[in-house]
Design an enzyme around this catalytic site. Structure first.
Site, PDB file in Angstrom:
ATOM      1  N   ASP A 101       0.865  -1.176   0.000  1.00 53.33           N
ATOM      2  CA  ASP A 101       0.000   0.000   0.000  1.00 53.33           C
ATOM      3  C   ASP A 101       0.901   1.224   0.000  1.00 53.33           C
ATOM      4  OD1 ASP A 101      -2.298   1.665   0.392  1.00 53.33           O
ATOM      5  OD2 ASP A 101      -3.241   0.022   1.505  1.00 53.33           O
ATOM      6  N   ASP A 203      -3.001   4.669  -2.435  1.00 51.10           N
ATOM      7  CA  ASP A 203      -4.048   5.281  -1.626  1.00 51.10           C
ATOM      8  C   ASP A 203      -4.451   6.648  -2.199  1.00 51.10           C
ATOM      9  OD1 ASP A 203      -5.518   4.985   0.952  1.00 51.10           O
ATOM     10  OD2 ASP A 203      -4.466   6.828   1.490  1.00 51.10           O
ATOM     11  N   GLU A 245      -6.261   3.827  -6.106  1.00 55.73           N
ATOM     12  CA  GLU A 245      -7.559   4.014  -5.470  1.00 55.73           C
ATOM     13  C   GLU A 245      -8.052   5.412  -5.791  1.00 55.73           C
ATOM     14  OE1 GLU A 245      -9.678   4.135  -1.087  1.00 55.73           O
ATOM     15  OE2 GLU A 245      -7.919   5.326  -1.539  1.00 55.73           O
ATOM     16  N   HIS A 319     -11.080  -2.711   3.524  1.00 57.71           N
ATOM     17  CA  HIS A 319     -10.999  -2.367   4.946  1.00 57.71           C
ATOM     18  C   HIS A 319     -11.794  -1.125   5.321  1.00 57.71           C
ATOM     19  CE1 HIS A 319      -8.268   0.191   2.849  1.00 57.71           C
ATOM     20  NE2 HIS A 319      -8.102   0.932   3.918  1.00 57.71           N
ATOM     21  N   ASP A 320     -12.389  -0.453   4.334  1.00 57.37           N
ATOM     22  CA  ASP A 320     -13.191   0.742   4.608  1.00 57.37           C
ATOM     23  C   ASP A 320     -14.683   0.466   4.482  1.00 57.37           C
ATOM     24  OD1 ASP A 320     -10.844   2.319   4.795  1.00 57.37           O
ATOM     25  OD2 ASP A 320     -10.870   2.791   2.659  1.00 57.37           O
TER      26      ASP A 320
HETATM   27  O1  TEU Z   1      -9.518   5.851   1.838  1.00 58.73           O
HETATM   28  C1  TEU Z   1      -9.942   6.840   0.972  1.00 58.73           C
HETATM   29  C2  TEU Z   1     -11.351   7.326   1.049  1.00 58.73           C
HETATM   30  O2  TEU Z   1     -11.579   8.438   0.628  1.00 58.73           O
HETATM   31  C3  TEU Z   1     -12.504   6.576   1.588  1.00 58.73           C
HETATM   32  O3  TEU Z   1     -12.719   5.348   1.012  1.00 58.73           O
HETATM   33  C4  TEU Z   1     -12.367   6.615   3.068  1.00 58.73           C
HETATM   34  O4  TEU Z   1     -12.599   5.346   3.569  1.00 58.73           O
HETATM   35  C5  TEU Z   1     -13.296   7.556   3.786  1.00 58.73           C
HETATM   36  O5  TEU Z   1     -13.833   6.797   4.776  1.00 58.73           O
HETATM   37  C6  TEU Z   1     -14.438   8.165   3.035  1.00 58.73           C
HETATM   38  O6  TEU Z   1     -15.644   8.022   3.778  1.00 58.73           O
HETATM   39  C7  TEU Z   1      -8.149   5.617   1.929  1.00 58.73           C
HETATM   40  C8  TEU Z   1      -7.894   4.397   2.795  1.00 58.73           C
HETATM   41  O7  TEU Z   1      -8.433   3.271   2.153  1.00 58.73           O
HETATM   42  C9  TEU Z   1      -8.440   4.640   4.155  1.00 58.73           C
HETATM   43  O8  TEU Z   1      -8.342   3.510   4.998  1.00 58.73           O
HETATM   44  C10 TEU Z   1      -7.667   5.787   4.749  1.00 58.73           C
HETATM   45  O9  TEU Z   1      -8.190   6.120   6.018  1.00 58.73           O
HETATM   46  C11 TEU Z   1      -7.712   7.016   3.855  1.00 58.73           C
HETATM   47  O10 TEU Z   1      -7.451   6.713   2.475  1.00 58.73           O
HETATM   48  C12 TEU Z   1      -6.629   7.974   4.275  1.00 58.73           C
HETATM   49  O11 TEU Z   1      -5.371   7.428   4.008  1.00 58.73           O
END
Ligand code: TEU
Ligand code: CA
Length: 547
Positions: A101, A203, A245, A319-320
């Site tokens: 990542d 990311d 992403e 994971h989100d």
């Molecule tokens: O997430 C990016 C993002 O904008 C969303 O998917 C995020 O989960 C946010 O909750 C919007 O509601 C990435 C990573 O996947 C996430 O785990 C990190 O917290 C974020 O970037 C910051 O690095």
């Protein structure tokens, strides 16, 4: 013209590991790299080709590693660089590559760059961040909110200016306009590539190249130029996988990232199909508006946009996000069947599948009762904002249980022993109490289990060129409960049917299906008879074609 062989990642299936929650080897309650190594045979048996490893770099862990304080070392709770090298080698011995990542839109406020930047305006690192003067009234330069609650501009008394932070206040955004910063990042990427990693998941890549003054954050004016430069300076000449992403990319502009002439990335993780189910005002914390017709249309748009160039990634969770069986399927009576159905609907399309840990056994959302059980920085930040706006604890918790990020972060359920076999100590986040029924040990010994099913699907993707390269066409576009499509390659056809409802449904038999009526490739339930119509049981999925 000689044709170059298809890249390895087109037939491979990816598996995302969230290290903190995967396997704890030393009983401190936190998953770690030796824990991952101890489970590699499980992943080899599943048949995956690569692991996307959520961040393992040195970090104060305010956002569980998405806040990096040293890009050249491993977080002490996860292990050492030696452990990491061992992971790469042990994975490679099982034909699995490690995709790192790459979190480069922001770093941690504990990073030496940021500390130097705050100590004096006179150092090179000061310009690695976005600093702006206060507005005339002393307040922030504008009213931009951060994703994790509160304003995106943070005041630093010693500097007498605000810095920009799109996520947490302790995750200052990096100023990509600065060439020295870009050089630092490219050098770091090459250092990891030289260690033998299999690529990068990038990311929030849509946030680099932003113009904070114009408030143009997503897909900003310099983004594509920086991605192109990055490729030339780092992975361009290496046989690795790159996936960006982006919450902003759509089917309309996806080729700008992954088209063969762009010199950018292999594929994107786009979120159109996920965001369509989110409330326009309340986002993920509002009620779900999942609608299968919209879902199919979005996915089909991506399939056709990338039919001849570029490449798709296929995923329902990470994971989100909440657990797919809970969100799109049925976590009760039809849990196993709906887990299989979701796998068929998603992963028979064209693209590279990305499973998230636990998906291979149909893990579900968790139900927490108290706010102190949540760990996620976004959930807790939103809790503050929403409570201030008058939302009750009970309402907030109900929303977080349905859609919050901690659903994906409860410990991996390995067996029915205490703490689900994840740890011999107390896990950093409460296990889902359903681990006694839903766990790897139990599921793997069932011939009709979710794991056995995924193993079969993953093997099929390696065997059949039609799955990798075949065209994609929706059938029954407007059907509210059935996701159906045809894949075709050189006269070979594959018909995919998935029932997203808990009731029996019948649809008209598509003309081309008759020739394949007796070649059932996959069936999650009772035999399906092909007459003028075909009838699917609740959450049943069936695939006809080939033999
Ligand atoms: O997430 C990016 C993002 O904008 C969303 O998917 C995020 O989960 C946010 O909750 C919007 O509601 C990435 C990573 O996947 C996430 O785990 C990190 O917290 C974020 O970037 C910051 O690095
Ligand atoms: Ca540990």
């Amino acid at each position: 013209m000689t044709q170059s062989p298809a890249p390895w990642w087109k037939a491979a299936t990816g598996y995302q590991i969230y290290p903190r929650s995967f396997c704890d080897s030393n009983g401190d309650g936190i998953g770690d790299i030796p824990g991952i190594i101890s489970k590699l045979d499980h992943l080899r048996d599943l048949g995956i080709g690569f692991i996307w490893l959520s961040p393992v770099y040195r970090s104060p862990m305010r956002d569980n590693g998405y806040d990096i304080s040293d890009y050249y070392d491993i977080a002490h709770e996860f292990g050492t660089l030696d452990d990491f090298d061992r992971l790469v080698a042990e994975a490679r011995a099982r034909d699995i590559r490690i995709v790192m990542d790459l979190v480069i839109n922001h770093c941690s406020s504990d990073h030496p760059w940021f500390k130097a930047a705050c100590a004096t305006t006179d150092c090179a690192e000061h310009d690695y961040f976005y600093w702006r003067e206060a507005a005339p009234d002393g307040g922030p330069p504008d009213d931009q909110r951060s994703c994790f609650g509160g304003p995106a501009w943070v005041w630093v008394e010693d500097v007498g200016k605000y810095y920009f932070a799109m996520f947490g206040h302790q995750q200052p955004d990096l100023n990509w306009q600065n060439p020295a910063l870009r050089r630092e990042i490219y050098d770091m990427m090459n250092w990891w590539l030289d260690r033998g990693i299999g690529g990068f998941r990038m990311d929030v890549i849509e946030l680099i190249g932003k113009d904070v003054d114009a408030r143009h954050y997503y897909e900003g004016p310099d983004m594509h130029r920086y991605i192109q430069e990055m490729r030339q300076e780092t992975f361009g000449s290496r046989d690795v996988l790159t996936v960006g992403e982006s919450g902003a990319v759509t089917a309309r502009n996806a080729l700008e990232y992954s088209g063969r002439d762009r010199g950018e990335l292999d594929m994107m993780h786009g979120f159109n199909h996920i965001h369509a189910a989110w409330d326009p005002d309340l986002g993920r914390f509002g009620p779900s508006r999942f609608d299968l017709v919209t879902h199919k249309r979005i996915l089909a748009d991506w399939q056709s946009a990338l039919a001849d160039d570029g490449w798709n990634s296929l995923f329902l969770s990470n994971h989100d996000l909440p657990r797919p069986v809970s969100y799109y399927g049925d976590e009760g009576r039809y849990r196993t069947r709906s887990a299989k159905m979701l796998a068929v609907a998603m992963y028979m399309m064209k693209g590279t599948p990305f499973l998230f840990q636990g998906e291979e056994i149909g893990m579900t959302n968790v139900v927490y009762e108290r706010i102190d059980q949540f760990r996620d920085i976004e959930t807790l930040g939103q809790y503050k904002d929403r409570s201030a706006a008058g939302v009750s604890d009970a309402d907030f918790i109900a929303g977080a249980n349905l859609h919050g990020r901690d659903n994906a972060r409860t410990p991996m359920q390995w067996d029915a022993t205490d703490a689900a076999g994840f740890s011999s100590g107390t896990p950093w986040i409460d296990v889902n109490p359903n681990y006694r029924d839903i766990n790897v040990a139990d599921d793997r010994q069932r011939p009709d289990g979710v794991f056995a099913f995924y193993r079969e699907l993953i093997a099929l993707r390696k065997t059949y060129a039609t799955l990798r390269d075949g065209s994609f066409d929706l059938i029954e576009q407007d059907h509210p409960d059935v996701f159906a499509y045809v894949r075709a390659l050189e006269g070979e056809r594959l018909f995919v049917f998935a029932n997203f409802s808990d009731e029996e449904v019948s649809i008209k038999t598509p003309a081309g299906l008759y020739a394949y009526a007796h070649t059932v490739l996959i069936n999650t339930d009772t035999p399906v008879t092909v007459s003028d119509t075909i009838t699917l049981a609740p959450y049943q999925a069936v695939v006809f074609g080939m033999d």
